[in-house]
Design an enzyme around this catalytic site. Structure first.
Site, PDB file in Angstrom:
ATOM      1  CG  ASN A 129     -13.748  49.528  30.787  1.00 38.90           C
ATOM      2  OD1 ASN A 129     -13.359  48.648  31.535  1.00 38.90           O
ATOM      3  ND2 ASN A 129     -13.788  49.381  29.489  1.00 38.90           N
ATOM      4  N   GLY A 205      -7.788  44.902  30.916  1.00 43.11           N
ATOM      5  CA  GLY A 205      -7.261  46.240  31.191  1.00 43.11           C
ATOM      6  C   GLY A 205      -6.401  46.703  30.044  1.00 43.11           C
ATOM      7  CB  SER A 206      -3.902  49.365  29.884  1.00 43.67           C
ATOM      8  OG  SER A 206      -3.069  48.955  30.945  1.00 43.67           O
ATOM      9  CB  THR A 207      -2.109  46.972  25.374  1.00 41.50           C
ATOM     10  OG1 THR A 207      -3.380  46.777  24.735  1.00 41.50           O
ATOM     11  CG2 THR A 207      -1.063  46.165  24.632  1.00 41.50           C
ATOM     12  N   GLY A 210      -1.182  44.546  30.708  1.00 42.30           N
ATOM     13  CA  GLY A 210      -1.378  43.157  30.277  1.00 42.30           C
ATOM     14  C   GLY A 210      -0.068  42.487  29.877  1.00 42.30           C
ATOM     15  CD  GLU A 227     -11.048  39.264  26.538  1.00 47.50           C
ATOM     16  OE1 GLU A 227     -10.879  39.992  25.523  1.00 47.50           O
ATOM     17  OE2 GLU A 227     -11.585  38.155  26.497  1.00 47.50           O
ATOM     18  CB  CYS A 261     -12.106  47.299  25.385  1.00 44.34           C
ATOM     19  SG  CYS A 261     -13.404  46.160  25.843  1.00 44.34           S
ATOM     20  CD  GLU A 430     -12.834  37.425  29.698  1.00 39.54           C
ATOM     21  OE1 GLU A 430     -12.967  38.581  29.250  1.00 39.54           O
ATOM     22  OE2 GLU A 430     -12.762  37.157  30.917  1.00 39.54           O
TER      23      GLU A 430
END
Ligand code: NAP
Ligand code: MG
Length: 451
Positions: A129, A205-207, A210, A227, A261, A430
């Site tokens: 994204n 990325g996606s949960t 992750g 993240e 996000c 971050e």
């Protein structure tokens, strides 16, 4: 090899290699070998190289931006900002090497000193994204601390990362200090987790993925930053500047076609101004320009893929549609900005991250209910509050469980302030002044004065 498809017209833009496990391991070994030399570069020289890298990225801003318009369907205005953001993080963290000082702590019988030492090879895994900024948020502070970096772009959007890897060499960074490794998450990304030479994984990325990465890193007690997803609220109180809030609400969720996000994909409107606000919002949504992203006027382009569009469409039940904006016909993975009214806080579109141009709206009665509804989610990444009452702004900002928040604004990310999520939106921060320390180990050394 892997075809890269443009979401704007569904044409093949490029064909890029898809690396094997063995090729990934070989690159990780080269990055590990380069670590010995990179960490020994003097702080001043490391800073100068990062500044030169920033300048080379800046000189290629338009080229990188045009590449992202083609590859990811980002609007040209956003893509220029994104390439500029890579320049900015490199410039900002170029200030770090000479300032990365430890402490001298008082002890008897000697001298006690702490050192910030780089970790080694850092693996950065990037989603499709925001290919450029998210890559830079990982590699810029990691390199400044003296680590080498292996970077895996998303399979759908590898082109700007590959080009930035070339620009690093052009700027004079030693070979294998920043290596871009295109390929599949399940192969290249997975090796970042399992190869012990990689000492930290920065995953965005996606949960769902992750969680698997965190579990994999646990095997080696490997450092990990996550993240992840979000379902952030935009809370509009009756006392707010409703015109400003309504004018900016579409951008806060439909920017990047909602594939953000930080998207404020839940809109909470105080019941006493609900009808008035929805009328203003309808005007601004209908004026939101979803069009060819290479046009300077474009505010939104297509979704990244046919699969993503199908997934987003599955959330849209026509009976819940309050109103829609417009979008071009195909080819390309277009979808009009869509506003849904939630029947209750149990609606699937209210609860799940959709990652597309869909906004869900729910009225609330008072401050207490607004905070409760905003917190009724597994996520906590960003959010906005609109009010002219300073006390309320402070109370609600403190009450909402989230990593970042803006009051009377939709801004989410400034590279010099920390960014990250709470709950299932992530782990660690971050950007901001502390990011370089997150790529270091603190070593404590005691020097005895006894002979
Ligand atoms: P994703 O499927 O989780 O993929 C993200 C990256 O991980 C890609 O490079 C992917 O490679 C790689 N990957 C996939 N499986 C892997 C595995 N088993 N091991 C190692 N790496 C693996 O996410 P996405 O669909 O690209 O992006 C959308 C999600 O990212 C959304 O949920 C969004 O909220 C989140 N996001 C969060 C932030 C934030 O800062 N919090 C920012 C942006 C996006 P492939 O390309 O091969 O799939
Ligand atoms: Mg995915």
């Amino acid at each position: 090899m892997h075809d890269v498809i443009s979401p704007v017209d569904e044409q093949v833009v490029a064909t890029v290699p898809s690396l094997t496990e063995a090729e990934t391991d070989a690159a990780i070994e080269r990055a590990h070998a380069a670590f010995a030399t990179w960490r020994a570069v003097s702080p001043g020289d490391r800073a100068r190289l990062l500044r030169r890298f920033a300048a080379v990225v800046d000189a290629h801003n338009e080229e990188l931006a045009q590449l992202e318009v083609r590859n990811a369907g980002h609007t040209i205005g956003n893509a220029r900002w994104e390439a500029g953001n890579v320049r900015d993080v490199l410039d900002y963290y170029a200030g770090a090497p000479e300032r990365l000082s430890g402490r001298q702590i008082p002890v008897a019988g000697g001298l006690d000193v702490t050192f910030y030492e780089p970790l080694g090879v850092v693996g950065v895994i990037v989603p499709w994204n925001f290919p450029m900024p998210i890559a830079g948020w990982g590699f810029a502070p990691a390199l400044a601390a003296g680590n080498t970096v292996v970077l895996k772009p998303a399979e759908l959007t590898p082109l700007t990362a590959i080009r930035i890897g070339e620009l690093a060499l052009e700027a004079g960074l030693p070979k294998d200090v920043l290596t871009v490794l295109p390929g599949k998450g399940s192969i290249v990304g997975q090796r970042f987790v399992t190869n012990p030479l990689v000492r930290k994984v920065c995953f965005t990325g996606s949960t769902e993925v992750g969680k698997r990465i965190m579990a994999g890193c646990a095997e080696q007690v490997k450092r990990v930053t996550l993240e992840l997803g979000g379902k952030s609220s935009n809370i509009v109180f009756a006392d707010a500047d409703l015109a400003r809030a309504a004018a900016s609400a579409p951008g806060s969720v439909f920017d990047n076609a909602g594939q953000d996000c930080c998207a404020r994909s839940r809109l909470l409107v105080q019941a006493s101004v609900y009808d008035e606000f929805m009328a203003l919002l309808e005007q601004s949504v209908k004026a939101f320009r979803c069009e060819d992203p290479s046009l300077e006027s474009a505010q939104m382009g297509p979704l990244i893929s046919a699969g993503q569009r199908d997934s987003v469409r599955s959330y849209v039940d026509d009976s819940a549609v309050a109103f829609r904006g417009s979008a071009p016909e195909g080819p390309g993975y277009w979808m009009a900005p869509t506003v849904l009214t939630a029947a209750s806080a149990r609606d699937r579109h209210w609860r799940e991250e959709i990652f597309g141009p869909v906004l869900s709206v729910l009225p609330f009665a008072d401050e207490e209910e607004a905070v409760r509804l905003a917190n009724d989610t597994e996520y906590g990444l960003s959010g906005s509050i609109w009010t002219r009452d300073l006390g309320r702004g402070i109370r609600v900002a403190r009450g909402v469980e989230t990593g970042a928040l803006s009051v009377n604004s939709h801004s989410s990310v400034r590279y010099w302030t920390p960014f990250g999520g709470v709950k299932q939106s992530g782990l660690g921060r971050e950007l901001g002044p502390d990011a370089v320390a997150a790529f270091c180990e603190v070593k404590n050394v005691f020097f005895s004065t006894e002979v």
